[in-house]
Design a protein around this motif. Structure first.
Motif, short mmCIF file in Angstrom:
data_model
loop_
_atom_site.label_atom_id
_atom_site.label_comp_id
_atom_site.label_asym_id
_atom_site.label_seq_id
_atom_site.Cartn_x
_atom_site.Cartn_y
_atom_site.Cartn_z
N ILE A 158 0.86 16.51 -25.36
CA ILE A 158 -0.30 16.66 -26.26
C ILE A 158 -1.14 15.38 -26.23
O ILE A 158 -2.36 15.42 -26.09
CB ILE A 158 0.16 16.97 -27.71
N GLU A 182 -9.04 14.34 -22.32
CA GLU A 182 -10.26 14.98 -22.83
C GLU A 182 -11.26 13.94 -23.34
O GLU A 182 -12.45 14.06 -23.15
CB GLU A 182 -9.84 15.84 -24.01
N GLN A 183 -10.73 12.92 -24.01
CA GLN A 183 -11.61 11.94 -24.64
C GLN A 183 -12.17 10.92 -23.66
O GLN A 183 -13.26 10.40 -23.86
CB GLN A 183 -10.88 11.15 -25.75
N TYR A 220 -11.52 5.42 -24.62
CA TYR A 220 -10.33 5.72 -25.42
C TYR A 220 -10.37 4.92 -26.73
O TYR A 220 -10.17 5.45 -27.82
CB TYR A 220 -9.09 5.39 -24.59
N ARG A 271 -7.02 13.89 -16.24
CA ARG A 271 -5.60 13.98 -16.59
C ARG A 271 -4.73 13.23 -15.58
O ARG A 271 -3.85 12.46 -15.99
CB ARG A 271 -5.20 15.46 -16.74
N GLN A 323 -4.98 15.02 -24.86
CA GLN A 323 -6.09 14.56 -25.71
C GLN A 323 -6.78 13.35 -25.10
O GLN A 323 -7.99 13.24 -25.09
CB GLN A 323 -5.56 14.17 -27.09
N ASP A 349 -0.80 18.13 -36.27
CA ASP A 349 -2.18 17.79 -35.89
C ASP A 349 -2.18 16.39 -35.29
O ASP A 349 -2.46 15.41 -35.96
CB ASP A 349 -3.09 17.87 -37.13
N LYS A 389 -12.78 7.94 -34.74
CA LYS A 389 -11.94 8.90 -35.47
C LYS A 389 -11.29 8.23 -36.68
O LYS A 389 -11.17 8.81 -37.74
CB LYS A 389 -10.82 9.44 -34.57
N GLU A 446 -4.05 14.87 -33.17
CA GLU A 446 -5.29 14.08 -33.04
C GLU A 446 -5.52 13.28 -34.33
O GLU A 446 -5.80 12.08 -34.30
CB GLU A 446 -6.46 15.01 -32.76
N TYR A 501 -10.97 6.45 -30.71
CA TYR A 501 -10.06 6.33 -31.85
C TYR A 501 -10.61 5.41 -32.94
O TYR A 501 -10.29 5.59 -34.11
CB TYR A 501 -8.66 5.93 -31.37
#
Ligand code: HEM
Length: 391
Positions: free
Chosen positions: A289, A296-297, A370, A305, A293, A148, A377, A150, A374
Motif C-alpha cells: 500500500i 502515485e504521488q 514525495y 512504481r 501510494q 486509511d 497532507k 494515506e 506529505y
C-alpha cells in the motif's frame, strides 16, 4: 501468567538489563520502574492510565476537540480538557532537565541542510523498516489508522516534519505538542488493541518496542548518511542525536533506556533490532500500500512504481526488502545503485555535474515530490487519539 503479573514480576525482579550500555538516565532517581528493568515489560505507567480513563469514560472526542488547536510549544494547555488529562499534558510537555538548547539549535540547522536525505531516510526508509517489524506492522494494521494508510502516513509525518523543522523545540515550534499527542495515541493503542479479535500478543508498544522503532529513525539515518559519505561534523552528529534523545523523552521513553551517545545507540540498535524484525502478512500488505501510494504521488506514469520499489530496496537492503516482498527491479535497481552515490557526491561537492548519471535527477525529483506531498497532507490533518481499532 497474565500480563499484569508478568509485568509485576519483571518490575520486581529485573530482566536482561540494557544498563551496561551507558544509557542517558542511569542516574535518574525518580523513574517509576527501577533502573535496569527489562524494557520489554515496561510500557508507559504515566500515560497509560490517563488514556485508559479517557477511553473508558467516553471522553475521546472531548479531548481531541480540546487538543485540536493546541499547536505551539509555548501555547498554554487549552481549556476544555478533563482535569486528569490537563495534569498529564502539563507534566508531559516539560522539557527534560538535560535538554541542551545550544545542541537543539545546531540540530535544527543540520536537519535543514540535510533535509532531503533525512526525510527520505526517516520517511521512506523508516517506513519500510517498520513494516518489517512484526509487532509494529500488526499494531499499525489492526489499529484504527490501519484502514486509511494515506492519512496514517500523513499523521506520522507531522511529527517527522516537526522534528526536522528549524523551530522544532523553539517556542513557536510544535515538536513538544506533537510528541505529547503521540504519547497519548500510543497509550490509547495499548488500551484498545488487546481488545481486538485480531490481537493475540502482549500489550503492544513496550519501551523495548519504542526503542526498536526509535533506532529505525536516527540510528539508521546516521548510519546510512555515513555509508553514503555525507560529511558530518562531530558537533552536528552529537546535536542530531540530542534532538532525538529529547524527542524520545517526550514520547515517553524512559531516560534510563535512551542511549547517551552514538556508541551506545549503535550497540543498542544491534541488540534490539535483529530479534524484532521479520516478515508478516500484514507487513507485506502495508508495504505494498505504501509503495503504491508513493508511486502515485511522486511520478504518475508507468515508471514510477519500479522506481519506488528499487529505491526502497536500495534504502533498506535485500533482507528487509525480501521480508516486505518489495520487487527486485532489473532496470531501476542497478541504475539507482550507480546514480544515488553520484548524486550524494555531487551534493557534497565531491563530483562535478557532468559525471552525475541522468537517472539521479529522476530520483531527486521523485524525492522532492514525495516530501512536498506529505508536507501538504500533514497540514490538512492532526494527530488524534483513536477511539477504536480498525473497523
Ligand atoms: C501512532 C510515531 C513507535 C504503533 C503514531 C503517531 C506518530 C507515531 C507520530 C501518530 C500518528 C497517528 O495517529 O496515526 C512513533 C514514533 C515511535 C513510534 C516516533 C518510536 C520512536 C511505535 C511502536 C508501535 C507504534 C513501537 C507499535 C509496536 C503505532 C500505532 C499508532 C501510532 C498503532 C496509532 C495509529 C492509529 O491511530 O490507528 N506513532 N511511533 N508506534 N503508532 Fe507510533
Amino acid at each position: 501468567m497474565d500480563d499484569l503479573s508478568r509485568r509485576k514480576m519483571f518490575l520486581v525482579g529485573g530482566g536482561a538489563a540494557l544498563g551496561a550500555l551507558g544509557m542517558l538516565g542511569a542516574a535518574s532517581a525518580n523513574a517509576l520502574p527501577r533502573a535496569g528493568t527489562d524494557p520489554k515489560w515496561v510500557w508507559d505507567p504515566e500515560a497509560d492510565p490517563v488514556a485508559a480513563k479517557i477511553l473508558d469514560r467516553g471522553e475521546v472526542q472531548q479531548v481531541n476537540a480540546a487538543l485540536w488547536n493546541w499547536t505551539r510549544n509555548d501555547q498554554p494547555v487549552p481549556d476544555g480538557l478533563p482535569g486528569y488529562v490537563r495534569d498529564f499534558v502539563e507534566y508531559a510537555r516539560r522539557m527534560p532537565s538535560w535538554a541542551d538548547s545550544r545542541k537543539l539549535e545546531i540540530a535544527a540547522e543540520f536537519n535543514k541542510s540535510r533535509g532531503l536525505y533525512l526525510n527520505l531516510l526517516n520517511g521512506l526508509g523508516g517506513g519500510m523498516l517498520s513494516t518489517a517489524i512484526p509487532k509494529e506492522a500488526r499494531a499499525v494494521y489492526y489499529s484504527k489508522g490501519g484502514a486509511d494508510m494515506e492519512d496514517r502516513v500523513a499523521k506520522t509525518s507531522i511529527l517527522g516534519f516537526a522534528v526536522g523543522s528549524l523551530n522544532a523545540y523553539r517556542p513557536d515550534g510544535s515538536c513538544v505538542v506533537e510528541a505529547v499527542k503521540t504519547r497519548l495515541v500510543h497509550a490509547a493503542v495499548r488500551h484498545l488493541l488487546p481488545q481486538s479479535p485480531h490481537w493475540n500478543g502482549d500489550i503492544p508498544i513496550s519501551q523495548n518496542d519504542m526503542l526498536v522503532t526509535w533506532h529505525t529513525l536516527p540510528t539508521y539515518a546516521m548510519r546510512k548518511m555515513l555509508e553514503w559519505k555525507v560529511s558530518i561534523k562531530p558537533a552536528d552528529s552529537e546535536a542530531y542525536l540530542h534532538v532525538w534523545q529529547v524527542t524520545a523523552h517526550l514520547l515517553g521513553i524512559r531516560d534510563e533506556y535512551i542511549p547517551a551517545d552514538w556508541a551506545a545507540a549503535n550497540a543498542q540498535s544491534d541488540q534490539v533490532l535483529p530479534p524484532n524484525m521479520g516478515p508478516t502478512r500484514e507487513g507485506v500488505e502495508l508495504t505494498d500500500i505504501l509503495l503504491g501510494q508513493l508511486a502515485e504521488q511522486t511520478s504518475p506514469g508507468s515508471i514510477s512504481r519500479p522506481l519506488c520499489n528499487a529505491f526502497a530496496r536500495y534504502l533498506v537492503g535485500d533482507q528487509v526488502s525480501d521480508w516486505d516482498q518489495i520487487r527486485r527491479e532489473p532496470i531501476w535497481g542497478p541504475a539507482i545503485k550507480a546514480a544515488w552515490p553520484a548524486l550524494v557526491a555531487f551534493r557534497e561537492g565531491l563530483l562535478p555535474l557532468p559525471l552525475v548519471p541522468e537517472a539521479a535527477w529522476a530520483i531527486d525529483e521523485a524525492a522532492r515530490r514525495y516530501i512536498l506531498f506529505y508536507l501538504t497532507k500533514g497540514k490538512e490533518t492532526k494527530i488524534e487519539i483513536p477511539d477504536m481499532n480498525r473497523p
